[in-house]
Design a protein around this motif. Structure first.
Motif, mmCIF file in Angstrom:
data_model
loop_
_atom_site.group_PDB
_atom_site.id
_atom_site.type_symbol
_atom_site.label_atom_id
_atom_site.label_comp_id
_atom_site.label_asym_id
_atom_site.label_seq_id
_atom_site.Cartn_x
_atom_site.Cartn_y
_atom_site.Cartn_z
ATOM 1 N N GLY A 128 64.132 90.797 -37.654
ATOM 2 C CA GLY A 128 63.685 90.442 -39.246
ATOM 3 C C GLY A 128 65.236 90.200 -39.866
ATOM 4 O O GLY A 128 64.945 89.227 -40.470
ATOM 5 N N VAL A 238 59.192 90.003 -44.280
ATOM 6 C CA VAL A 238 59.943 89.778 -43.198
ATOM 7 C C VAL A 238 59.590 89.451 -41.938
ATOM 8 O O VAL A 238 58.402 90.156 -41.454
ATOM 9 N N GLY A 239 59.791 88.775 -41.160
ATOM 10 C CA GLY A 239 59.314 88.400 -39.839
ATOM 11 C C GLY A 239 58.226 87.862 -39.568
ATOM 12 O O GLY A 239 57.357 88.522 -39.427
ATOM 13 N N ALA A 244 57.351 93.634 -41.794
ATOM 14 C CA ALA A 244 58.214 94.593 -40.920
ATOM 15 C C ALA A 244 57.660 96.129 -40.791
ATOM 16 O O ALA A 244 58.054 96.871 -39.908
#
Length: 444
Positions: A128, A238-239, A244
């Motif tokens: 992330g 995130v990610g 995440a």
């Protein structure tokens, strides 16, 4: 001044030396002779500088004026597309390397950097927080970051250039003028070492293994998620399309088999929401959790807290047999405390306790022992319980006998020794986890 020149000093130091043949020992001899000559003439140099100090100052002033004039002219392009002059680029690289080497003197490298839990913890954050700039197996770097100056390097082939202590220092402190940030919570050295453990593993990772470490169960589909949570997981903060939270804790909050992350099952919605809010505000330090929580809005925090609080505890994985004496010590600390050291009994706030516990406090039964050990060490070091944390966190600091304003100077002075911390963590981990108790007011 009556002193020999460097050449004469070198000849005097090695009068019978043969002509250089290029052999290493002869080259070293010539170097030593040259250094000896320079030392012999150092006094002459100082005397000449003192005699001609006006000339030296004039030259320095001229150089400074020339540099200022060059900067004023605007001839030097600050555009990232222009790059640096080759000599300046070399000077920056050399200065970076020497600075890192100097500042890592005395850093003690832990001996558990091959711990699977540590590697897994670092991998989750790398995906992330680092992969967009530095890339990952099967994952291209963000094209925007590739137009930075300097360009963030693809890390896998560069890890071998640095020792573990140097990687630790770079991750913890960042690097000026490169876009490489310092760790969000610099006191959390345990998190920084987790990143180092993963970075040391990164060069040999194949795509499948990287995805397993970085995503956990989220490397597969999200079909098991509830509808509202599924939207968050697919469009999370995130990610790569997966939030995440699931990447590290899993959909059910079990934390994974490695013990890298805490179990969220069985915690109250109140506690989980307040923890997310504290991470987002930065009052609870964590370089891994703070960037994730800061991207969540109020509704997302409550949705996540409600989801994980409702998950039934998974069966605990089989644990290695614990020493009965160790479990007995942990039970005594949990249920009775250590009054002679001003350490309160854990059960009063964290259970198991008759009538339930305050919903704002975490439940410890069935928790990952490594997580409990790490957290108690943070309390002992005064990293948790500071003036900006919630009142319950400051209460915890008092309960374990630590004043965060004046924490113990060394490990030997901790109110709970490392062995006692491991004992109480092992005892709580061995207790069966259950769904959270209803709030105290409702139970009455």
């Amino acid at each position: 001044m009556g002193r020999s020149r460097p050449e004469e000093a070198a000849t005097a130091a090695t009068p019978d030396a043969p002509r250089p043949t290029g052999r290493p020992e002869q080259k070293r001899g010539r170097l030593h002779a040259l250094i000896a000559g320079l030392h012999a003439n150092a006094a002459d140099l100082v005397e000449h500088v003192l005699q001609h100090w006006r000339l030296v100052l004039g030259l320095l002033a001229t150089a400074c004026a020339g540099a200022l004039l060059f900067a004023w002219s605007g001839l030097y392009s600050v555009a990232a597309t222009a790059g640096h002059y080759p000599a300046f680029r070399y000077l920056l690289a050399f200065g970076l390397q020497q600075s890192v080497r100097t500042h890592t003197m005395g850093i003690e490298v832990p001996d558990n950097l091959d711990d699977p839990a540590l590697i897994r913890r670092g991998a989750g954050h790398y995906q992330g927080g680092c992969a967009p700039c530095h890339g990952a197996p099967g994952q291209a770097r963000n094209p925007i970051t590739r137009r930075m100056l300097p360009e963030p390097p693809y890390l896998a082939p560069r890890i071998a250039d640095w020792r573990p202590a140097e990687l630790f220092w770079i991750v913890q402190h960042g690097i000026k003028y490169t876009g490489m940030p310092a760790w969000v919570a610099p006191d959390r050295e345990d998190e920084v070492w987790a990143m180092v453990a993963f970075l040391l593993r990164l060069p040999g990772l194949e795509l499948a293994e990287y995805q397993r470490l970085a995503y956990g169960e989220a490397a597969g589909s999200t079909t098991a998620a509830a509808e509202g949570l599924e939207l968050l997981l697919r469009n999370g903060p995130v990610g790569g399309g997966i939030a995440a939270c699931r990447r590290c804790h899993g959909t059910s909050g079990g934390g994974g088999p490695e013990g890298a992350f805490p179990r969220l099952q069985g915690q109250t919605e109140t506690y989980l929401y307040e923890a997310l809010k504290a991470y987002a505000l930065g009052t609870r330090p964590s370089g891994i959790m703070q960037p994730v929580a800061a991207e969540l809005d109020e509704a997302e925090m409550r949705l996540l807290a409600r989801h994980y609080a409702a998950q039934p505890p998974d069966p605990a994985p089989p644990a290695p047999p614990a020493d009965p004496a160790m479990l007995a010590l942990g039970r005594r600390i949990a249920l009775e405390g250590l009054p002679e050291r001003r350490v309160a009994a854990c059960a009063g706030c964290h259970g198991p306790a008759p009538g339930g516990v305050n919903p704002g406090f975490p439940r410890l039964a069935g928790q990952q022992p490594g997580y409990l050990v790490d957290q108690l060490a943070l309390w002992m070091r005064g990293i948790r319980g500071g003036e900006y944390e919630a009142p319950s966190a400051r209460l915890m600091a008092l309960a374990v006998g630590v004043d965060p304003r004046r924490p113990p100077a060394r490990e030997a002075l901790w109110p709970l020794s490392p062995a006692e911390i491991r004992a109480v963590a092992a005892w709580y981990a061995a207790q069966p986890a259950t769904l959270a108790d209803p709030p105290l007011a409702a139970s009455r």
